[in-house]
Design a protein around this motif. Structure first.
Motif, PDB file in Angstrom:
ATOM      1  N   LEU A   1      19.583  77.388  30.734  1.00  0.00           N
ATOM      2  CA  LEU A   1      19.539  78.324  29.719  1.00  0.00           C
ATOM      3  C   LEU A   1      18.543  78.071  28.597  1.00  0.00           C
ATOM      4  O   LEU A   1      18.089  78.988  28.339  1.00  0.00           O
ATOM      5  CB  LEU A   1      21.177  78.125  29.102  1.00  0.00           C
ATOM      6  CG  LEU A   1      22.244  78.745  29.838  1.00  0.00           C
ATOM      7  CD1 LEU A   1      23.400  78.314  29.200  1.00  0.00           C
ATOM      8  CD2 LEU A   1      22.272  80.478  29.787  1.00  0.00           C
ATOM      9  N   ALA A   2      18.287  76.754  28.485  1.00  0.00           N
ATOM     10  CA  ALA A   2      17.256  76.659  27.425  1.00  0.00           C
ATOM     11  C   ALA A   2      15.854  76.867  27.979  1.00  0.00           C
ATOM     12  O   ALA A   2      15.038  77.537  27.065  1.00  0.00           O
ATOM     13  CB  ALA A   2      17.175  75.084  27.231  1.00  0.00           C
TER      14      ALA A   2
ATOM     15  N   GLN B   1      15.445  79.276  30.338  1.00  0.00           N
ATOM     16  CA  GLN B   1      15.279  80.610  30.653  1.00  0.00           C
ATOM     17  C   GLN B   1      15.143  81.196  29.010  1.00  0.00           C
ATOM     18  O   GLN B   1      14.103  82.310  28.775  1.00  0.00           O
ATOM     19  CB  GLN B   1      16.673  81.015  31.103  1.00  0.00           C
ATOM     20  CG  GLN B   1      16.625  82.441  31.270  1.00  0.00           C
ATOM     21  CD  GLN B   1      16.895  83.527  30.124  1.00  0.00           C
ATOM     22  OE1 GLN B   1      17.393  83.069  29.126  1.00  0.00           O
ATOM     23  NE2 GLN B   1      16.753  84.778  30.155  1.00  0.00           N
ATOM     24  N   LYS B   2      15.721  80.809  27.920  1.00  0.00           N
ATOM     25  CA  LYS B   2      15.589  81.366  26.638  1.00  0.00           C
ATOM     26  C   LYS B   2      14.033  81.087  26.361  1.00  0.00           C
ATOM     27  O   LYS B   2      13.407  81.967  25.696  1.00  0.00           O
ATOM     28  CB  LYS B   2      16.673  80.830  25.625  1.00  0.00           C
ATOM     29  CG  LYS B   2      16.334  81.240  24.322  1.00  0.00           C
ATOM     30  CD  LYS B   2      17.508  80.888  23.431  1.00  0.00           C
ATOM     31  CE  LYS B   2      17.286  81.253  21.922  1.00  0.00           C
ATOM     32  NZ  LYS B   2      16.350  82.500  21.879  1.00  0.00           N
ATOM     33  N   THR B   3      13.440  79.810  26.488  1.00  0.00           N
ATOM     34  CA  THR B   3      12.295  79.599  25.804  1.00  0.00           C
ATOM     35  C   THR B   3      11.018  80.540  26.830  1.00  0.00           C
ATOM     36  O   THR B   3      10.242  81.348  26.266  1.00  0.00           O
ATOM     37  CB  THR B   3      11.943  78.245  26.413  1.00  0.00           C
ATOM     38  OG1 THR B   3      13.004  77.251  25.950  1.00  0.00           O
ATOM     39  CG2 THR B   3      10.347  77.567  25.710  1.00  0.00           C
TER      40      THR B   3
ATOM     41  N   ALA C   1      11.744  83.535  28.249  1.00  0.00           N
ATOM     42  CA  ALA C   1      11.962  84.898  28.021  1.00  0.00           C
ATOM     43  C   ALA C   1      11.358  85.227  26.432  1.00  0.00           C
ATOM     44  O   ALA C   1      10.603  86.241  26.152  1.00  0.00           O
ATOM     45  CB  ALA C   1      13.548  85.144  27.939  1.00  0.00           C
ATOM     46  N   ASP C   2      11.705  84.364  25.631  1.00  0.00           N
ATOM     47  CA  ASP C   2      11.156  84.500  24.072  1.00  0.00           C
ATOM     48  C   ASP C   2       9.623  84.554  24.185  1.00  0.00           C
ATOM     49  O   ASP C   2       8.920  85.052  23.360  1.00  0.00           O
ATOM     50  CB  ASP C   2      11.594  83.486  23.194  1.00  0.00           C
ATOM     51  CG  ASP C   2      13.050  83.458  22.846  1.00  0.00           C
ATOM     52  OD1 ASP C   2      13.686  84.599  23.223  1.00  0.00           O
ATOM     53  OD2 ASP C   2      13.605  82.642  22.437  1.00  0.00           O
TER      54      ASP C   2
ATOM     55  N   GLU D   1       9.812  74.832  21.637  1.00  0.00           N
ATOM     56  CA  GLU D   1      10.812  75.582  21.440  1.00  0.00           C
ATOM     57  C   GLU D   1      12.036  75.110  22.551  1.00  0.00           C
ATOM     58  O   GLU D   1      13.110  75.286  22.394  1.00  0.00           O
ATOM     59  CB  GLU D   1      10.207  76.909  22.200  1.00  0.00           C
ATOM     60  CG  GLU D   1       9.155  77.620  21.451  1.00  0.00           C
ATOM     61  CD  GLU D   1       9.762  78.317  19.968  1.00  0.00           C
ATOM     62  OE1 GLU D   1      10.964  78.637  19.799  1.00  0.00           O
ATOM     63  OE2 GLU D   1       9.079  78.013  18.704  1.00  0.00           O
TER      64      GLU D   1
ATOM     65  N   ASN E   1      15.795  74.248  21.899  1.00  0.00           N
ATOM     66  CA  ASN E   1      16.824  75.042  22.555  1.00  0.00           C
ATOM     67  C   ASN E   1      17.675  74.081  23.451  1.00  0.00           C
ATOM     68  O   ASN E   1      18.790  74.472  23.882  1.00  0.00           O
ATOM     69  CB  ASN E   1      16.146  76.099  23.579  1.00  0.00           C
ATOM     70  CG  ASN E   1      15.457  77.290  22.850  1.00  0.00           C
ATOM     71  OD1 ASN E   1      15.858  77.688  21.916  1.00  0.00           O
ATOM     72  ND2 ASN E   1      14.348  78.070  23.532  1.00  0.00           N
TER      73      ASN E   1
ATOM     74  N   TYR F   1      21.857  73.828  22.829  1.00  0.00           N
ATOM     75  CA  TYR F   1      22.941  74.249  23.882  1.00  0.00           C
ATOM     76  C   TYR F   1      23.662  72.923  24.285  1.00  0.00           C
ATOM     77  O   TYR F   1      24.883  73.055  24.625  1.00  0.00           O
ATOM     78  CB  TYR F   1      22.120  74.642  25.290  1.00  0.00           C
ATOM     79  CG  TYR F   1      21.813  76.122  25.473  1.00  0.00           C
ATOM     80  CD1 TYR F   1      22.915  77.219  25.027  1.00  0.00           C
ATOM     81  CD2 TYR F   1      20.431  76.423  25.318  1.00  0.00           C
ATOM     82  CE1 TYR F   1      22.403  78.494  25.139  1.00  0.00           C
ATOM     83  CE2 TYR F   1      20.197  77.719  25.407  1.00  0.00           C
ATOM     84  CZ  TYR F   1      21.034  78.808  25.268  1.00  0.00           C
ATOM     85  OH  TYR F   1      20.870  80.100  25.057  1.00  0.00           O
TER      86      TYR F   1
ATOM     87  N   GLU G   1      27.541  82.566  28.979  1.00  0.00           N
ATOM     88  CA  GLU G   1      26.100  83.032  28.888  1.00  0.00           C
ATOM     89  C   GLU G   1      25.275  83.092  30.267  1.00  0.00           C
ATOM     90  O   GLU G   1      24.363  83.639  30.515  1.00  0.00           O
ATOM     91  CB  GLU G   1      25.196  82.215  27.741  1.00  0.00           C
ATOM     92  CG  GLU G   1      24.102  82.721  27.410  1.00  0.00           C
ATOM     93  CD  GLU G   1      23.364  82.076  26.222  1.00  0.00           C
ATOM     94  OE1 GLU G   1      24.055  81.589  25.269  1.00  0.00           O
ATOM     95  OE2 GLU G   1      22.099  82.074  26.110  1.00  0.00           O
TER      96      GLU G   1
ATOM     97  N   LYS H   1      22.730  85.697  33.007  1.00  0.00           N
ATOM     98  CA  LYS H   1      21.425  85.562  32.910  1.00  0.00           C
ATOM     99  C   LYS H   1      21.182  85.173  34.508  1.00  0.00           C
ATOM    100  O   LYS H   1      19.928  84.835  34.958  1.00  0.00           O
ATOM    101  CB  LYS H   1      20.788  84.424  32.318  1.00  0.00           C
ATOM    102  CG  LYS H   1      21.005  85.036  30.791  1.00  0.00           C
ATOM    103  CD  LYS H   1      20.613  84.071  29.654  1.00  0.00           C
ATOM    104  CE  LYS H   1      20.394  84.545  28.294  1.00  0.00           C
ATOM    105  NZ  LYS H   1      20.236  83.528  27.208  1.00  0.00           N
TER     106      LYS H   1
END
Ligand code: BTN
Length: 329
Positions: free
Chosen positions: A162-163, A165-167, A169-170, A250, A254, A258, A273, A277
């Motif tokens: 998740l961490a 993926q978020k990094t 994507a952002d 980042e 993240n 999480y 979540e 994703k």
């Protein structure tokens, strides 16, 4: 400055000034050196971390300058409660950051300790497979000591995915997905992966190492031929380079977010979540578990982060992510 170094500097300055393709012929003529010497200097510059593309009809293009990892700058930029609050190690080159972090764990290093590497020579993947550590990427491991039973270990892999993926994507603005169990993909290509290894005492996690490998600023040609169809990097997907210090900042922030969520609220919000994703639920799969092949439909991820699949007789199987060894108490 030696003659060798001053020629390298001249090449870099020339490529920078032009900001576009410069033919080998022009470099050789302008600097008064042979084409072979230009090739040698370019190879030396690449070894120093310059990303220089070469094409036979076009010449050379400077795509990125060395991106040194600055531990103090990363530390200062963090707002974390656990991760990054232990010991920090930066190794220019090491076989595997997971192996180094496991040694630290055995020596009693505190939770949140980190091992970062410029390059890994024997990066490890799941099930004894290797991991190709792409140049100018991110290769690091974090030591965690979650008070949890071993059967919930998959949650650590899940939160790390998740961490990442978020990094990604952002930073890229792209549609970045999680591929069960531990890969991060853009389109069909793998751009990062996670490996969790742990020590278990009496069925409880004594410590866990969460290792993360990210392909950031590597080109298509830099991957071994057999990986070029299945692997990619953020540079390849966006055409842009990314500062490793920024990505570390980042990503560690993240990860901490999480991890604290898991400790405070349990696995459920993470599983929720994750489902948004990843697109594995409902898919027909063929997986190996404990040496046995299981074929069936992915039903759900349970609250411990285990993937539940139903075989054609309707029997349900729980599939784990983590590779861990049982330790004698
Ligand atoms: C996989 O492909 O199955 C997982 C790959 C995980 C690679 C990371 S890179 C940092 C850490 N150190 C390792 O040796 N492996 C993990």
């Amino acid at each position: 400055m030696s003659e060798h170094n001053s020629t390298k500097l001249q090449i870099i300055n020339l490529l920078k000034k032009r900001g576009q393709w410069v033919s080998g012929e022009s470099v050789s003529r302008l600097l008064g050196i042979s084409r072979a010497a230009v090739g040698k200097h370019v190879a030396a510059l690449r070894a120093e971390g310059y990303l220089i593309q070469a094409l036979s009809r076009r010449g050379y293009l400077l795509k990125a300058e060395p991106d040194a990892i600055n531990i103090n700058a990363i530390k200062k930029s963090l707002a974390t409660r656990i991760i990054g609050q232990g010991q920090w190690y930066f190794l220019e080159k090491t076989p595997s950051t997971n192996t180094q972090a496991a040694l630290l764990a055995m020596e009693g290093a505190p939770e949140g300790s980190l091992v970062l590497a410029g390059l890994q020579t024997e990066g490890k993947g799941r099930k004894g497979r290797g991991w190709f550590s792409a140049p100018r990427g991110i290769h690091f491991s974090v030591l965690l000591k979650p008070p949890m039973p071993a059967r919930r270990l998959s949650l650590l892999s899940l939160l790390a995915c998740l961490a990442v993926q978020k990094t990604y994507a952002d930073l890229s603005g792209l549609d970045v997905r999680i591929k069960w169990p531990n890969d991060i993909i853009i389109g069909l290509k793998k751009v990062a992966a996670v490996l969790v290894e742990a020590s278990i005492v009496g069925g409880e996690v004594e410590w866990a190492i969460v290792g993360i490998g990210c392909n950031l600023n590597s080109t298509y040609e830099e991957f071994p031929e057999n990986l070029r169809v299945s692997a990619s990097s953020l540079l390849q997907e966006t055409g842009k380079t990314f500062s490793r210090n920024l990505v570390y900042k980042e990503l560690i922030n993240n990860l901490d977010f999480y991890y604290c969520k898991l400790l405070q609220e349990g696995g459920e919000p993470l599983v929720f979540e994750w489902k948004q994703k990843s697109d594995i639920i409902g898919k027909e799969l063929r997986l190996t578990a404990g040496g046995q092949v299981v074929e069936g439909k992915a039903l759900k991820l349970d609250q411990d982060g285990l993937l539940v699949i139903a075989d054609k007789t309707g029997r349900q199987h729980q599939m784990e992510v983590g590779d861990y060894s049982e330790k004698e108490v």
